[in-house]
Scaffold this motif. Structure first.
Motif, PDB file in Angstrom:
ATOM      1  N   ASN A 182      -2.435  -0.526  19.769  1.00 19.72           N
ATOM      2  CA  ASN A 182      -2.717   0.493  20.782  1.00 19.72           C
ATOM      3  C   ASN A 182      -4.201   0.928  20.847  1.00 19.72           C
ATOM      4  O   ASN A 182      -5.112   0.441  20.103  1.00 19.72           O
ATOM      5  CB  ASN A 182      -1.979   1.954  20.506  1.00 19.72           C
ATOM      6  N   GLU A 183      -4.630   2.052  21.562  1.00 20.93           N
ATOM      7  CA  GLU A 183      -6.097   2.522  21.737  1.00 20.93           C
ATOM      8  C   GLU A 183      -6.550   2.868  20.621  1.00 20.93           C
ATOM      9  O   GLU A 183      -7.813   3.042  20.408  1.00 20.93           O
ATOM     10  CB  GLU A 183      -6.103   3.410  22.812  1.00 20.93           C
ATOM     11  N   ARG A 184      -6.091   3.302  19.416  1.00 17.53           N
ATOM     12  CA  ARG A 184      -6.535   3.657  18.274  1.00 17.53           C
ATOM     13  C   ARG A 184      -6.533   2.547  17.153  1.00 17.53           C
ATOM     14  O   ARG A 184      -6.867   2.860  16.026  1.00 17.53           O
ATOM     15  CB  ARG A 184      -5.708   4.861  17.672  1.00 17.53           C
ATOM     16  N   GLY A 185      -6.338   1.434  17.718  1.00 17.47           N
ATOM     17  CA  GLY A 185      -6.281   0.195  16.716  1.00 17.47           C
ATOM     18  C   GLY A 185      -5.403  -0.055  15.815  1.00 17.47           C
ATOM     19  O   GLY A 185      -5.497  -0.584  14.924  1.00 17.47           O
ATOM     20  N   LEU A 186      -4.164   0.548  16.062  1.00 19.88           N
ATOM     21  CA  LEU A 186      -2.985   0.561  15.071  1.00 19.88           C
ATOM     22  C   LEU A 186      -2.174  -0.636  15.652  1.00 19.88           C
ATOM     23  O   LEU A 186      -1.933  -0.888  16.806  1.00 19.88           O
ATOM     24  CB  LEU A 186      -2.133   1.738  14.996  1.00 19.88           C
ATOM     25  N   PHE A 187      -1.723  -1.447  14.602  1.00 18.56           N
ATOM     26  CA  PHE A 187      -0.915  -2.773  14.929  1.00 18.56           C
ATOM     27  C   PHE A 187       0.570  -2.484  14.921  1.00 18.56           C
ATOM     28  O   PHE A 187       0.899  -1.907  13.637  1.00 18.56           O
ATOM     29  CB  PHE A 187      -1.492  -3.911  14.308  1.00 18.56           C
ATOM     30  N   GLN A 188       1.289  -3.203  15.595  1.00 20.01           N
ATOM     31  CA  GLN A 188       2.978  -3.100  15.386  1.00 20.01           C
ATOM     32  C   GLN A 188       3.498  -4.531  16.092  1.00 20.01           C
ATOM     33  O   GLN A 188       2.718  -5.078  16.642  1.00 20.01           O
ATOM     34  CB  GLN A 188       3.273  -2.012  16.230  1.00 20.01           C
ATOM     35  N   GLY A 189       4.582  -4.655  15.479  1.00 22.49           N
ATOM     36  CA  GLY A 189       5.155  -6.033  15.821  1.00 22.49           C
ATOM     37  C   GLY A 189       5.094  -6.864  14.867  1.00 22.49           C
ATOM     38  O   GLY A 189       4.505  -6.917  13.531  1.00 22.49           O
ATOM     39  N   GLY A 190       5.759  -8.016  14.689  1.00 19.17           N
ATOM     40  CA  GLY A 190       5.502  -9.107  13.691  1.00 19.17           C
ATOM     41  C   GLY A 190       6.377  -8.865  12.651  1.00 19.17           C
ATOM     42  O   GLY A 190       7.114  -8.049  12.566  1.00 19.17           O
ATOM     43  N   GLN A 191       6.354  -9.915  11.622  1.00 18.54           N
ATOM     44  CA  GLN A 191       7.244 -10.051  10.478  1.00 18.54           C
ATOM     45  C   GLN A 191       6.319  -9.486   9.182  1.00 18.54           C
ATOM     46  O   GLN A 191       5.758 -10.430   8.882  1.00 18.54           O
ATOM     47  CB  GLN A 191       7.829 -10.849  10.268  1.00 18.54           C
ATOM     48  N   PRO A 192       6.114  -8.472   8.599  1.00 18.59           N
ATOM     49  CA  PRO A 192       5.234  -8.040   7.687  1.00 18.59           C
ATOM     50  C   PRO A 192       5.636  -8.810   6.286  1.00 18.59           C
ATOM     51  O   PRO A 192       7.036  -8.798   6.158  1.00 18.59           O
ATOM     52  CB  PRO A 192       5.117  -6.514   7.646  1.00 18.59           C
ATOM     53  N   GLN A 193       4.786  -9.225   5.481  1.00 23.70           N
ATOM     54  CA  GLN A 193       5.181  -9.673   4.198  1.00 23.70           C
ATOM     55  C   GLN A 193       4.005  -9.115   3.119  1.00 23.70           C
ATOM     56  O   GLN A 193       2.952  -8.780   3.789  1.00 23.70           O
ATOM     57  CB  GLN A 193       5.161 -11.142   4.207  1.00 23.70           C
ATOM     58  N   ALA A 194       4.490  -8.936   1.872  1.00 22.63           N
ATOM     59  CA  ALA A 194       3.620  -8.196   0.812  1.00 22.63           C
ATOM     60  C   ALA A 194       2.199  -9.276   0.914  1.00 22.63           C
ATOM     61  O   ALA A 194       2.416 -10.565   0.877  1.00 22.63           O
ATOM     62  CB  ALA A 194       4.147  -8.336  -0.421  1.00 22.63           C
ATOM     63  N   GLY A 195       1.094  -8.761   1.037  1.00 27.11           N
ATOM     64  CA  GLY A 195      -0.144  -9.425   1.143  1.00 27.11           C
ATOM     65  C   GLY A 195      -0.176 -10.061  -0.363  1.00 27.11           C
ATOM     66  O   GLY A 195      -0.080  -9.454  -1.510  1.00 27.11           O
ATOM     67  N   GLU A 196      -1.164 -11.168  -0.331  1.00 22.55           N
ATOM     68  CA  GLU A 196      -1.517 -11.555  -1.504  1.00 22.55           C
ATOM     69  C   GLU A 196      -2.846 -11.974  -1.931  1.00 22.55           C
ATOM     70  O   GLU A 196      -3.443 -11.567  -2.730  1.00 22.55           O
ATOM     71  CB  GLU A 196      -0.559 -13.181  -1.550  1.00 22.55           C
ATOM     72  N   ASN A 197      -3.634 -12.516  -0.788  1.00 22.53           N
ATOM     73  CA  ASN A 197      -5.036 -13.034  -0.796  1.00 22.53           C
ATOM     74  C   ASN A 197      -6.135 -11.823  -0.507  1.00 22.53           C
ATOM     75  O   ASN A 197      -6.519 -11.858   0.661  1.00 22.53           O
ATOM     76  CB  ASN A 197      -5.022 -14.178   0.226  1.00 22.53           C
ATOM     77  N   TYR A 198      -6.123 -10.747  -1.254  1.00 20.04           N
ATOM     78  CA  TYR A 198      -6.931  -9.655  -0.906  1.00 20.04           C
ATOM     79  C   TYR A 198      -7.609  -9.103  -2.196  1.00 20.04           C
ATOM     80  O   TYR A 198      -6.952  -9.212  -3.283  1.00 20.04           O
ATOM     81  CB  TYR A 198      -6.094  -8.667  -0.199  1.00 20.04           C
ATOM     82  N   VAL A 199      -8.493  -8.297  -1.992  1.00 21.72           N
ATOM     83  CA  VAL A 199      -8.914  -7.188  -2.928  1.00 21.72           C
ATOM     84  C   VAL A 199      -9.350  -5.980  -2.404  1.00 21.72           C
ATOM     85  O   VAL A 199      -9.799  -5.969  -1.171  1.00 21.72           O
ATOM     86  CB  VAL A 199     -10.133  -7.934  -3.719  1.00 21.72           C
ATOM     87  N   ILE A 200      -8.756  -5.066  -3.257  1.00 21.18           N
ATOM     88  CA  ILE A 200      -9.061  -3.662  -2.502  1.00 21.18           C
ATOM     89  C   ILE A 200     -10.479  -3.004  -3.195  1.00 21.18           C
ATOM     90  O   ILE A 200     -10.925  -3.357  -4.319  1.00 21.18           O
ATOM     91  CB  ILE A 200      -8.098  -2.521  -3.099  1.00 21.18           C
ATOM     92  N   ARG A 201     -11.258  -2.747  -2.113  1.00 20.13           N
ATOM     93  CA  ARG A 201     -12.639  -2.156  -2.491  1.00 20.13           C
ATOM     94  C   ARG A 201     -12.676  -0.629  -2.432  1.00 20.13           C
ATOM     95  O   ARG A 201     -12.618  -0.197  -1.165  1.00 20.13           O
ATOM     96  CB  ARG A 201     -13.838  -2.970  -1.542  1.00 20.13           C
ATOM     97  N   HIS A 202     -12.970   0.093  -3.331  1.00 22.28           N
ATOM     98  CA  HIS A 202     -12.733   1.386  -3.488  1.00 22.28           C
ATOM     99  C   HIS A 202     -13.943   1.899  -2.924  1.00 22.28           C
ATOM    100  O   HIS A 202     -15.052   1.515  -3.280  1.00 22.28           O
ATOM    101  CB  HIS A 202     -12.294   1.969  -4.757  1.00 22.28           C
TER     102      HIS A 202
END
Length: 251
Positions: A182-202
């Motif tokens: 949408n216009e606010r940059g939020l995504f919908q649709g698809g089949q979400p799965q638990a992410g694996e290849n990432y690192v959270i930067r605080h």
């Protein structure tokens, strides 16, 4: 006889759509996690022109192609990661790698790369004006404090008593082009799965991946093409008006 009007009008419409997309990208240059859109078009029909002999038409020779009106082809989103910017704010998070944060919007789940969060009146982690942030178990995350320690997987711990508070949910999609936003940059649709290849930067956020120089060049090119098509259309109209007037006189 009036084929030129179709070509010029479709060109103006196509350039107008492209200009809308470019303008939206430039508007969101400072929007955290925003992904740039790109517009493409194609010819509605391509006709092969051939040169044939006056008598023997069996040895025709191809001399090129002629394009008719332009038609929208595809509006696709560039999902490449934007640069990470340090903010120092305790409720800012960036995903370095694949995946999206999940946001509960009145029972509907949407996904975003924007990790500039805050706490609502009940102490739940939320994306301002959108909804509450979900954990890896798809539950809202309630925080008694913003004095946090955050591990690379998104685990949230209180620095006051070292207590575990929850884990940020990060979800990935096999086919990102199937997502709609949408216009606010939020995504919908698809089949979400638990992410694996990432690192959270605080205390960091992901910046928009819009290339300002590229968008400015595209905007100027599109504006010139639009102006040229409009001017030629006006000239074409004058020529055709004169031609039809002359034909009327001959009749």
């Amino acid at each position: 006889m009036f084929r030129g009007f179709y070509n010029l009008t479709s060109g103006m419409l196509s350039q107008g759509r492209r200009l809308d997309v470019v303008s939206n990208n430039i508007t969101n240059i400072s929007t955290a996690g925003y992904k740039a859109d790109h517009y493409t078009d194609s010819t509605f029909q391509e006709v092969m022109l051939s040169r044939v002999g006056n008598k023997d038409k069996s040895r025709s020779q191809e001399i090129g192609q002629q394009s008719y009106i332009l038609a929208p082809s595809e509006l696709f989103t560039d999902y490449t990661q934007g640069g990470l910017e340090e903010t120092g704010l305790p409720l800012d998070f960036a995903i370095d790698g694949e995946g999206y944060f999940a946001i509960d919007r009145d029972g509907q789940v949407a996904y975003t790369r924007a990790g500039s969060f805050t706490l609502d009146d009940e102490g739940y982690l939320c994306l301002a004006g959108q909804g509450r942030v979900l954990s890896n178990e798809r539950q809202p995350i309630q925080l008694p404090t913003d004095n946090l320690y955050v591990d690379v997987e998104g685990g949230l711990y209180s620095l006051n008593n070292r207590g575990y508070l929850g884990t940020l949910g990060v979800f990935a999609f096999e086919d990102e082009q199937a997502l709609e936003h949408n216009e606010r940059g939020l995504f919908q649709g698809g089949q979400p799965q638990a992410g694996e290849n990432y690192v959270i930067r605080h205390k960091m956020v992901e910046r928009s991946n819009v290339n300002m120089v590229q968008e400015m060049v595209s905007m100027m090119t599109t504006q010139r093409a639009l102006q040229s098509a409009a001017q030629i259309s006006k000239i074409y109209d004058q020529v055709m008006t004169r031609a039809t007037t002359e034909l009327g006189r001959l009749g």
